[in-house]
Design an enzyme around this catalytic site. Structure first.
Site, PDB file in Angstrom:
ATOM      1  N   LYS A  57      49.173  77.694  70.724  1.00  0.00           N
ATOM      2  CA  LYS A  57      50.376  77.111  69.909  1.00  0.00           C
ATOM      3  C   LYS A  57      50.499  75.753  70.794  1.00  0.00           C
ATOM      4  O   LYS A  57      50.795  75.753  72.167  1.00  0.00           O
ATOM      5  CB  LYS A  57      51.537  77.855  70.068  1.00  0.00           C
ATOM      6  CG  LYS A  57      53.025  77.280  69.728  1.00  0.00           C
ATOM      7  CD  LYS A  57      53.232  77.349  68.272  1.00  0.00           C
ATOM      8  CE  LYS A  57      54.648  77.023  67.810  1.00  0.00           C
ATOM      9  NZ  LYS A  57      55.717  77.995  68.041  1.00  0.00           N
ATOM     10  N   VAL A  58      50.504  74.670  70.090  1.00  0.00           N
ATOM     11  CA  VAL A  58      50.658  73.295  70.954  1.00  0.00           C
ATOM     12  C   VAL A  58      51.945  72.544  69.954  1.00  0.00           C
ATOM     13  O   VAL A  58      52.052  72.867  68.866  1.00  0.00           O
ATOM     14  CB  VAL A  58      49.602  72.306  70.768  1.00  0.00           C
ATOM     15  CG1 VAL A  58      48.394  73.424  71.525  1.00  0.00           C
ATOM     16  CG2 VAL A  58      49.013  72.118  69.386  1.00  0.00           C
ATOM     17  N   SER A  59      52.219  71.441  70.453  1.00  0.00           N
ATOM     18  CA  SER A  59      52.990  70.553  69.682  1.00  0.00           C
ATOM     19  C   SER A  59      52.190  69.590  68.866  1.00  0.00           C
ATOM     20  O   SER A  59      51.135  69.187  69.155  1.00  0.00           O
ATOM     21  CB  SER A  59      53.849  69.426  70.826  1.00  0.00           C
ATOM     22  OG  SER A  59      54.533  70.256  71.725  1.00  0.00           O
ATOM     23  N   ALA A 110      59.385  66.826  70.499  1.00  0.00           N
ATOM     24  CA  ALA A 110      60.473  66.411  70.970  1.00  0.00           C
ATOM     25  C   ALA A 110      60.740  65.172  71.351  1.00  0.00           C
ATOM     26  O   ALA A 110      61.432  64.064  71.049  1.00  0.00           O
ATOM     27  CB  ALA A 110      61.273  67.409  71.706  1.00  0.00           C
ATOM     28  N   HIS A 150      64.578  74.366  70.886  1.00  0.00           N
ATOM     29  CA  HIS A 150      64.751  76.147  70.758  1.00  0.00           C
ATOM     30  C   HIS A 150      66.194  76.594  70.638  1.00  0.00           C
ATOM     31  O   HIS A 150      66.763  75.867  69.991  1.00  0.00           O
ATOM     32  CB  HIS A 150      64.107  76.535  72.077  1.00  0.00           C
ATOM     33  CG  HIS A 150      62.720  76.348  72.368  1.00  0.00           C
ATOM     34  ND1 HIS A 150      61.780  76.257  71.141  1.00  0.00           N
ATOM     35  CD2 HIS A 150      61.804  76.098  73.499  1.00  0.00           C
ATOM     36  CE1 HIS A 150      60.583  75.992  71.682  1.00  0.00           C
ATOM     37  NE2 HIS A 150      60.602  75.680  73.022  1.00  0.00           N
TER      38      HIS A 150
END
Length: 273
Positions: A57-59, A110, A150
């Site tokens: 899982k990555v950005s 973000a 989050h």
């Protein structure tokens, strides 16, 4: 192509533990054993660049540095509406220009969204800070502005902070698309992408069919979140795009990465659509 056990890295956040519970615990028919590593996304973004995991899982913001070695899977990730990062401060009069800004990682979605939103504003300093330290740091004056993700959208008021901007609202208003936050990648040559997609999609479906099965696993890794915040987190970040990106999800990824490349922030990538 599949090894005896697959290495998987995701965050300990409730959406990831909810989605991957069945796969990690050997409940998905036909899936191999999985060796799980928990790590925050700023860690997995760079670990993936070193090829450390088979599934990771990555950005979405990190994809331009990873797509030579990894393939984007159409399931298991985090996209949605009303779930964007927040720009926080102690007072509504706080300016971004000249501020010290705490961010959760320099290749996070973000921070990429913040840079696109803040075009023309010049912070004095950007500091990469562990996620859980950002709100306390803004509250006690170590940082003027904090960029949070989050469950912070449910808890920032407890620190006496206000939201200068909701980058999800800004993004959706500007593009009409969901916000692409976290992507699931499969390392080329290590795992068949079609098989991995099926395993993860089945894991998502099993989580929805029997949410109680994963509750103990989720709460054990939820970093002291209260159960009601955990449920809010899952309800927000596990949605239709988790099961299947679809055209809107791929269009959102394209919009983010094409816009950031045009701004000179990230390398250009081939569109998904």
């Amino acid at each position: 192509m599949t090894s005896v056990a697959l290495s998987l890295a995701v965050s300990p956040c409730p959406n990831d533990t909810f989605v991957f519970h069945a796969l990690v615990h050997g409940l998905v028919h036909g899936a191999p054993e999985v060796n799980l590593t928990f790590a925050d996304v700023d860690v997995t973004n760079t670990a993936a660049e070193r090829g450390e995991f088979d599934l990771v899982k990555v950005s979405y913001a990190a994809l331009p540095w990873l797509l030579d070695d990894y393939e984007l899977l159409p399931t298991g990730g985090a996209l949605g509406r009303g779930c964007g990062p927040l720009v926080l401060a102690r007072t509504p009069e706080q300016e971004v220009t000249g501020a010290t800004v705490a961010v959760p990682g320099d290749r996070t979605t973000a921070y990429l969204l913040f840079r696109l939103w803040a075009e023309g504003k010049q912070p004095a300093k950007i500091e990469v800070v562990p996620f859980h330290q950002i709100m306390p740091g803004v509250a006690d004056g170590r940082y003027d502005v904090g960029l949070v993700i989050h469950e912070a959208r449910f808890t920032y008021q407890r620190f006496g902070l206000i939201a200068l901007a909701d980058l999800g609202e800004w993004w959706e208003g500007d593009t009409g698309l969901p916000i692409p936050l976290g992507a699931i990648l499969a390392r080329k040559g290590a795992v068949d992408p079609a098989q991995a997609t099926e395993w993860i999609r089945n894991s998502v479906s099993m989580a929805w069919a029997n949410p109680a099965a994963s509750q103990e696993f989720i709460l054990a890794n939820a970093q002291e979140m209260e159960p009601e915040v955990v449920q809010q987190h899952i309800d927000l970040y596990v949605n239709e795009f988790t099961l299947e990106l679809g055209r809107d999800g791929l269009a959102a990824a394209d919009a983010l990465l094409q816009r950031s490349a045009a701004a000179g922030i990230t390398p250009s990538v081939k569109p998904f659509l």
